[in-house]
Design a protein around this motif. Sequence first.
Motif, PDB file in Angstrom:
ATOM      1  N   HIS A 276      81.333  13.979  33.478  1.00 33.36           N
ATOM      2  CA  HIS A 276      80.891  14.274  34.843  1.00 33.36           C
ATOM      3  C   HIS A 276      81.313  13.200  35.833  1.00 33.36           C
ATOM      4  CE1 HIS A 276      78.486  17.440  33.014  1.00 33.36           C
ATOM      5  NE2 HIS A 276      78.067  16.535  32.152  1.00 33.36           N
ATOM      6  N   LEU A 305      71.280   9.446  41.736  1.00 34.94           N
ATOM      7  CA  LEU A 305      70.843  10.376  40.695  1.00 34.94           C
ATOM      8  C   LEU A 305      69.360  10.217  40.396  1.00 34.94           C
ATOM      9  CD1 LEU A 305      73.776  10.123  38.110  1.00 34.94           C
ATOM     10  CD2 LEU A 305      73.265  12.043  39.628  1.00 34.94           C
ATOM     11  N   ARG A 324      74.227  11.340  30.108  1.00 34.49           N
ATOM     12  CA  ARG A 324      74.145  12.712  30.604  1.00 34.49           C
ATOM     13  C   ARG A 324      74.498  13.708  29.510  1.00 34.49           C
ATOM     14  NH1 ARG A 324      76.938  11.792  36.530  1.00 34.49           N
ATOM     15  NH2 ARG A 324      78.421  10.620  35.278  1.00 34.49           N
ATOM     16  N   THR A 325      73.837  14.859  29.549  1.00 35.92           N
ATOM     17  CA  THR A 325      74.139  15.922  28.600  1.00 35.92           C
ATOM     18  C   THR A 325      75.411  16.639  29.022  1.00 35.92           C
ATOM     19  OG1 THR A 325      72.913  17.637  29.774  1.00 35.92           O
ATOM     20  CG2 THR A 325      71.650  16.220  28.265  1.00 35.92           C
ATOM     21  N   GLY A 328      75.253  17.987  32.369  1.00 37.99           N
ATOM     22  CA  GLY A 328      75.066  17.018  33.439  1.00 37.99           C
ATOM     23  C   GLY A 328      73.642  16.575  33.666  1.00 37.99           C
ATOM     24  N   LEU A 329      72.702  16.961  32.799  1.00 38.27           N
ATOM     25  CA  LEU A 329      71.320  16.513  32.963  1.00 38.27           C
ATOM     26  C   LEU A 329      71.215  15.027  32.619  1.00 38.27           C
ATOM     27  CD1 LEU A 329      69.406  19.518  31.331  1.00 38.27           C
ATOM     28  CD2 LEU A 329      70.004  19.172  33.743  1.00 38.27           C
ATOM     29  N   LEU A 330      70.456  14.295  33.416  1.00 42.08           N
ATOM     30  CA  LEU A 330      70.327  12.850  33.234  1.00 42.08           C
ATOM     31  C   LEU A 330      69.345  12.545  32.103  1.00 42.08           C
ATOM     32  CD1 LEU A 330      71.094  10.015  34.327  1.00 42.08           C
ATOM     33  CD2 LEU A 330      69.033  10.155  35.757  1.00 42.08           C
ATOM     34  N   ASP A 332      67.242   9.688  30.382  1.00 42.47           N
ATOM     35  CA  ASP A 332      66.744   8.387  30.810  1.00 42.47           C
ATOM     36  C   ASP A 332      65.366   8.176  30.190  1.00 42.47           C
ATOM     37  OD1 ASP A 332      66.660   5.952  32.146  1.00 42.47           O
ATOM     38  OD2 ASP A 332      67.245   6.795  34.082  1.00 42.47           O
ATOM     39  N   ASP A 345      66.361  14.700  33.181  1.00 41.86           N
ATOM     40  CA  ASP A 345      66.356  15.027  34.606  1.00 41.86           C
ATOM     41  C   ASP A 345      65.013  14.714  35.261  1.00 41.86           C
ATOM     42  OD1 ASP A 345      68.875  15.632  35.478  1.00 41.86           O
ATOM     43  OD2 ASP A 345      68.355  17.657  36.135  1.00 41.86           O
TER      44      ASP A 345
END
Length: 714
Positions: A276, A305, A324-325, A328-330, A332, A345
């Motif tokens: 990404h 983000l 990120r997956t 595009g999911l964060l 954390d 996310d």
Amino acid sequence: MVTSPLLRQLARTRRFTLGAPARFTVAPDGTCVLFLRSRAGDDPVGCLWTLDLATGAERLLADPAGLLGDATDEVPEEERIRRERARQQAAGITDYATDTAAQVAAFALSGQLWVVDTGSGAVRQLPARQPVVDPRPSPDGRNIAYVSGGALRVIGADGSGDRAVAAPEPAEGPDVFFGLPEHVASESMGRYRAYWWAPDGERILTTRVDNREVRLWYITDPADPAKPPRTMRYPQVGTANAEVTLWMADLAGNRTEVRWDRTGFEYLPAAGWDGHGPFAAVLSRDQRTLQVLAVDPADGTTSLLAERHDERWVELLVPGVPARTATGLLVDYLDRNETRHLSIDGTPVTPDGLQLHEVLAVDGETVFFVASAEPTERHVWNYRPGRGIHRLTEQPGVHSGAFCGGTFVHTTRTLDLPGSHTAVHRLTGDGRREPDGPAPVEISSHAQRPLLQLRVESAAVGPRELRTHLFLPSWHKAGDAQLPVLVDPYGGPAMQKVMAEQTSHTLVSQWFAEQGFAVLVTDGAGTPGRGPRWEKEIFGDLIGPTLDDQGAALHATAERHPELDLDRVGIRGWSFSGTLAAAAVLRRPDTFHAAVAGAPLTDQHLYDACWKERFLGLPDQYPEHYELSSLLADAPKLSRPLLLMHGLADDNVFVASTLQLSNALLAAGKPHEVLPLSGMTHAAPTNDMFARLLGHQLEFLQRHLAGCPATVPC
């Protein structure tokens, strides 16, 4: 002086790490695993191996002895510093990197660049500029990036086209460099990397470090007056940090700067480049606000983000995040009250009480991570959207692993298992272990078995359920005379010692027990593993809460074990626990009757800004925090025996710290002992000096804790 087969074995085996497999890389198709391991438990030379899962056969890919012949594996200064900060004690191949397909592996050896074709086993030295540090193949395997002379360079995997893609200007001198972490990144933030390939292999995201405004410190060798001092740039508390910027460089050397508010966010805890685009995590100087930024690869602009804020500090040392997956999911973490959650996310996906410790891998939308509800254990889990979390490990202990292509390399450590056990499993499509699948393939360990068995009791004591290990002599029986007590903690925010695994720490504690002590190890306030609220109890006072917990655990344990003699209590430690040991006899002489303090930090201003300002705040805003956590003003209070030890070449906790306390004690008329260690750094020695150093501590404790039993050989 005590001589001990066990202590010599600990030094000879680099604390039983030699011969054990480590640094696993799983091929994307899951069919083979690369790893490092030396040939024997006392052989310090690391080799690169591969395991074929279909046959279970191991194959040697690269052996430094065969590559260098009789030549010495000379380590460049940059590599020596990198290894020490990463706590790497072996020689030979200590690290490597591969392309995405794991078909090309690169490593540095004696300052030279080597590549391996993992399929054929062909090994070649490339004509790279020396010395070579931190080589990494491009994702497609066509090029190798590395650092030399302060420049980030790229050479073709065929040995052609060596050139600099990011280099300082000649007038900038050695204090400006690309592609290597600055001091606080590796010492205080857990970031050991400083450049990252783009997925297409056409560009690199790299740091540029400018140390010119950082204070210059000197390390001398009093044992050799003719030797000039070694200089280093050290970002002392309250002074200038290195200026760290991020740049995107293409293979022709064109660079684009990544832009963010560097005035407000001067630290760079993490960065990377995935499918990404580039990303970075940036942190304010007061460490209360952290932002995760997406980087536009076209022009270097950034967008937010995620953002975290904490009135004490934002935790940095969660390996593997941010990530990120595939969509595009964060990935954390999120701190809420007493729990550090895995978040996707911005939404927590793990329950209260399950503490996140590390993200191991992100495979598509599946996240593999380490977490535990019991502070002394670590377990491997995964999270999958729509299914939630699933635990992959069951046996009480400390578990970790590596994942790719449906393959799980599982490493287990327990209290009753010397060393570690590593087995490779195939997982189902939803990331679970196949109950009726093929048998796991073991990766052999050649680590030696310790010459000593543990006699340890684990407990949670007192109202705070402090986790403890109590080590008793193997020969002690009910009804025998009471034992003097040795409190043997770390006790600080950098590590836990009370874990459900057998380590060099547990063996040293047991060795002291065999000499006639009841040895108590306690993890108290500020130590990891108990969640954010527990960790942040030490904000503003590094000494008081930690000493309170050590004393509380001591008395709670003695209530259960009448064999502990509370009139004869010693304490020992190194680094943070060295500070704690000195503080114990200065501030709690009613409880602690003798102390061995190795490499103590007696003035909190004498350390790097990032680490100390995290726990004590900015010194101009919170001077009282630094006074409360420093020991020099306590010198007139000394009424108990104190042994101070310090390496004269220590570039982590400088010997000035011990010398200043000794001077204050002398000025106050307080007798004490000082053992200077010529040529020794902050790390414990890996030769016979290790045994002699512990033997000297033992003699001091036996001398000052009257009535200690005679030494029992071990």
